[in-house]
Design an enzyme around this catalytic site. Structure first.
Site, short mmCIF file in Angstrom:
data_model
loop_
_atom_site.label_atom_id
_atom_site.label_comp_id
_atom_site.label_asym_id
_atom_site.label_seq_id
_atom_site.Cartn_x
_atom_site.Cartn_y
_atom_site.Cartn_z
N ARG A 146 54.24 55.16 13.02
CA ARG A 146 53.01 54.48 12.26
C ARG A 146 53.87 53.66 10.98
O ARG A 146 54.46 54.16 10.26
CB ARG A 146 51.96 55.53 11.51
CG ARG A 146 51.36 56.31 12.62
CD ARG A 146 50.13 57.03 12.29
NE ARG A 146 49.66 58.14 12.85
CZ ARG A 146 49.77 59.43 12.65
NH1 ARG A 146 50.78 59.85 11.66
NH2 ARG A 146 49.58 60.40 13.50
N GLU A 200 53.92 50.93 27.59
CA GLU A 200 52.59 51.24 28.03
C GLU A 200 51.65 50.33 28.64
O GLU A 200 52.10 49.09 28.26
CB GLU A 200 51.91 52.26 27.02
CG GLU A 200 51.59 51.53 25.81
CD GLU A 200 51.27 52.35 24.51
OE1 GLU A 200 50.65 53.30 24.79
OE2 GLU A 200 51.50 51.77 23.44
N HIS A 243 56.12 52.07 19.43
CA HIS A 243 56.84 53.19 20.23
C HIS A 243 58.55 52.67 20.32
O HIS A 243 58.59 51.37 20.64
CB HIS A 243 56.29 53.63 21.52
CG HIS A 243 54.99 53.88 21.35
ND1 HIS A 243 54.17 54.86 20.67
CD2 HIS A 243 53.87 53.15 21.75
CE1 HIS A 243 52.93 55.00 20.39
NE2 HIS A 243 52.44 53.74 21.16
N HIS A 250 51.05 47.58 17.64
CA HIS A 250 49.69 47.25 18.21
C HIS A 250 49.06 48.43 17.65
O HIS A 250 49.46 49.42 16.83
CB HIS A 250 49.82 47.93 19.68
CG HIS A 250 50.31 49.07 20.04
ND1 HIS A 250 51.83 49.36 20.25
CD2 HIS A 250 49.99 50.21 20.17
CE1 HIS A 250 52.03 50.59 20.38
NE2 HIS A 250 50.82 51.06 20.62
#
Length: 271
Positions: free
Chosen positions: A153, A75, A56, A133
């Protein structure tokens, strides 16, 4: 103190429940009415199969790639349950140049660069924006993140879903992963965007939300026969509210919460 009802999304790998969200892609009306726009998004992720290799953007890159008003996504994950041997991708084996990453994507060898690590129930993983990740199969996670739904992605294990390789390579932050950072959640964790405080109690526990703070979120991690009493800033008292694992509550500034019983909760605050 308001119970928030989850918004569920079925996925090819399992499902997500957005349990605290004002994001336009899955907002809870009762939460929007309280706070309008909350800077965090909290999810429960049930991964029966592995998710894509992804990352991200940070705040600056999100604005550059997605437009004005966009935010990045830092996150963290708290492992609620894990099958024996469950693993996830946490960063890269070492620091790679963007040319090396691009070549690996093009030659379908990205898997060779990934840091794959085993995790267990209770582990905590901090995922700064730009970190490569992926959640592996057999995991159930609590995810706390910035209020952003932008994912790039790089690889999807051969599944026919859209990739965002060009943007992903612009947003990636390549550094060697440090597996020592994956460990049980301490009493408290904070980063520039959020703070998590874990509290275990037996018999009861009480706390007060400062009038100077934003709304807090109270996540029920575990407990048997938990009941709560809360008092609003204007003195209205509500008793015998029963609490159950995986529920989340929005708690207003100035509210006092008292919980009776034995259990564990996580307080989630904005920064």
């Amino acid at each position: 103190m308001k119970l928030l009802k989850p918004v569920k999304f079925d996925k090819i790998w399992g499902y997500e429940e957005w349990i605290a969200s004002t994001h336009k892609n899955g907002s809870q009306q009762e939460f929007v009415e309280l706070v309008k726009n909350y800077p965090l998004l909290v999810k429960i992720i049930q991964a029966d199969d592995r998710l894509s290799i992804q990352l991200h953007p940070d705040d600056e890159t999100a604005v550059r790639l997605e437009g004005k008003g966009s935010s990045g996504k830092t996150e963290c994950w708290y492992v609620l349950d894990a099958k024996p041997g469950a693993k996830l991708v946490y960063g890269l084996k070492k620091a790679y140049s963007k040319d090396e990453l691009k070549k690996a994507v093009e030659e379908n060898t990205l898997e060779n660069l990934l840091n794959l690590t085993e995790v267990k129930k209770g582990d905590f993983i901090y995922i700064p924006s730009g970190t490569v990740h992926a959640i592996g199969g057999g995991l159930r996670l609590l995810e706390v993140q910035q209020n952003c739904d932008v994912t790039y992605r790089l690889y999807d294990w051969g599944r026919p879903r859209e990739l965002q390789i060009e943007k992903g390579l612009q947003a990636v932050k390549s550094a060697a992963a440090d597996n020592t950072q994956i460990k049980p959640l301490d009493d408290s964790f904070e980063c520039p965007y959020f703070q998590l405080t874990k509290k275990s109690f037996q018999g009861g526990w009480s706390y007060f939300v400062s009038t100077a703070s934003n709304y807090e979120l109270l996540y029920i991690d575990s407990g048997n026969n938990l009941s709560a009493t809360f008092t609003t800033p204007d003195g209205v008292r509500t008793e015998n509210m029963y609490l159950y694992p995986e529920q989340i509550y929005a708690v207003a500034p100035g509210e006092k919460v008292t919980i009776e019983g034995k259990g564990q909760v996580i307080r989630i605050k904005t920064k």
